[in-house]
Write an enzyme that holds these catalytic residues in place. Structure first.
Site, mmCIF file in Angstrom:
data_model
loop_
_atom_site.group_PDB
_atom_site.id
_atom_site.type_symbol
_atom_site.label_atom_id
_atom_site.label_comp_id
_atom_site.label_asym_id
_atom_site.label_seq_id
_atom_site.Cartn_x
_atom_site.Cartn_y
_atom_site.Cartn_z
ATOM 1 N N ILE A 118 7.447 11.494 2.221
ATOM 2 C CA ILE A 118 7.663 11.646 3.377
ATOM 3 C C ILE A 118 7.594 10.092 3.755
ATOM 4 O O ILE A 118 8.616 9.789 4.702
ATOM 5 C CB ILE A 118 7.317 12.648 3.955
ATOM 6 N N GLU A 119 6.936 9.692 3.534
ATOM 7 C CA GLU A 119 6.174 8.208 4.729
ATOM 8 C C GLU A 119 7.334 7.042 3.959
ATOM 9 O O GLU A 119 7.922 6.679 4.167
ATOM 10 C CB GLU A 119 5.137 7.783 4.452
#
Length: 316
Positions: A118-119
């Site tokens: 996600i990051e």
């Protein structure tokens, strides 16, 4: 929109125009503070060489998005078939490392991989902005100068300790760094040297990056084997308030007629309901580990995306 963009450009340009006249004076104060914190002249010389405020950073910090994604749009964007497939590949590729990290920090591999995905899309998209320049820009700008000035001093300390070279210290426009997007303060508190090479390298060293993420979650209160929660269906006529202030054991939520993944955990696990937006109508029952993810990023969208991706990665 063109008028708004023009006004924003003029505003940013004016602010940075003023900074051109006084930025070097301001930087002298930063140098004094950094020197008192133990940063050498050599490191400051390299870090501040050709340093100038970045107009785009100010623009991004001040501007509002043209539209807000709905929860479903955000989830569809962040948890795609490719993100899941890539996550499963990374899980298999780093299985031994992830199991070692689990034994050491008590955080299950799928959550570490999901945060990574996600990051930064598993380290592929880290921002590309020079962190020292970004932090100096935001610290000088004045809107949150105290916070970013402290982050700038911490970033200089990271350079002083030799964890990364200034040319390789890249990150987001807000100063979040490396594969797991730590601010310098998070780096100082949570980054670890997992491979024992003497450096805490969250930029290019996967063991260090993933173990640092696990250390963050562990120290923030992560409970192994608890899960994070899941989506639930509400019974017809359900009228209880959806609020994080109403916390009950899962067995009580089940007794109230809720069904779905969110009620499948430990019957005594405390949980509360979350409705990420009013458009999708989707409701989630979340556990204490969900609050730990929120410490990483205070967004229900983000936390549910991490949990959802982790669940899908775990299905190998």
């Amino acid at each position: 929109m063109e008028i708004l963009t023009f006004v924003l450009f003029i505003s940013v340009g004016f602010a940075l125009g003023a900074s051109d006249r006084s930025f070097q004076e301001w930087l002298k104060g930063v140098r004094r503070e950094a020197r008192e914190a133990g940063v050498s002249e050599a490191v400051m010389g390299r870090a501040f060489r050709d340093l100038k405020p970045i107009p785009r950073v100010i623009e991004l910090d001040r501007s509002q998005p043209e539209f807000k994604l709905t929860f479903q749009q955000y989830l569809d964007r962040m948890v795609t078939r490719k993100t899941v497939w890539d996550g499963r590949q990374r899980y298999r590729e780093h299985k031994d490392l992830l199991n070692e990290i689990f034994r050491q920090y008590g955080v299950e591999p799928q959550y570490i991989v999901a945060l990574w995905g996600i990051e930064t899309r598993y380290g592929k998209i880290t921002g590309g902005y020079p962190v020292i320049d970004v932090l100096a820009t935001l610290a000088y700008d004045g809107r949150r100068s105290k916070f970013f000035r402290a982050e700038l001093i911490r970033a200089l300390k990271i350079l002083e300790e030799g964890h990364i070279d200034v040319a390789d210290m890249d990150g987001s426009w807000a100063g979040a760094m490396g594969q797991v997007q730590f601010m310098p303060s998070s780096f100082v508190t949570y980054a670890v040297d997992q491979d024992g090479d003497g450096r805490r390298d969250i930029w290019d060293n996967v063991p260090d990056a993933l173990a640092s993420a696990a250390n963050y979650l562990s120290k923030s209160g992560w409970k192994p084997e608890q899960g994070w929660g899941g989506e639930v269906a509400l019974p017809v006529g359900f009228d209880a308030e959806i609020s994080d202030k109403i916390v009950k054991p899962l067995k009580e939520w089940r007794a109230m007629g809720l069904s779905g993944k969110g009620v499948e955990g430990d019957p005594d696990c405390l949980a509360h309901l979350v409705k990420p937006d009013h458009n999708s109508g989707r409701v989630f029952l979340v556990y204490p580990n969900y609050q730990v993810i929120l410490k990483w990023n205070r967004s229900n969208y983000f936390a549910i995306a991490v949990g959802t991706l982790a669940d899908r990665i775990a299905v190998q």
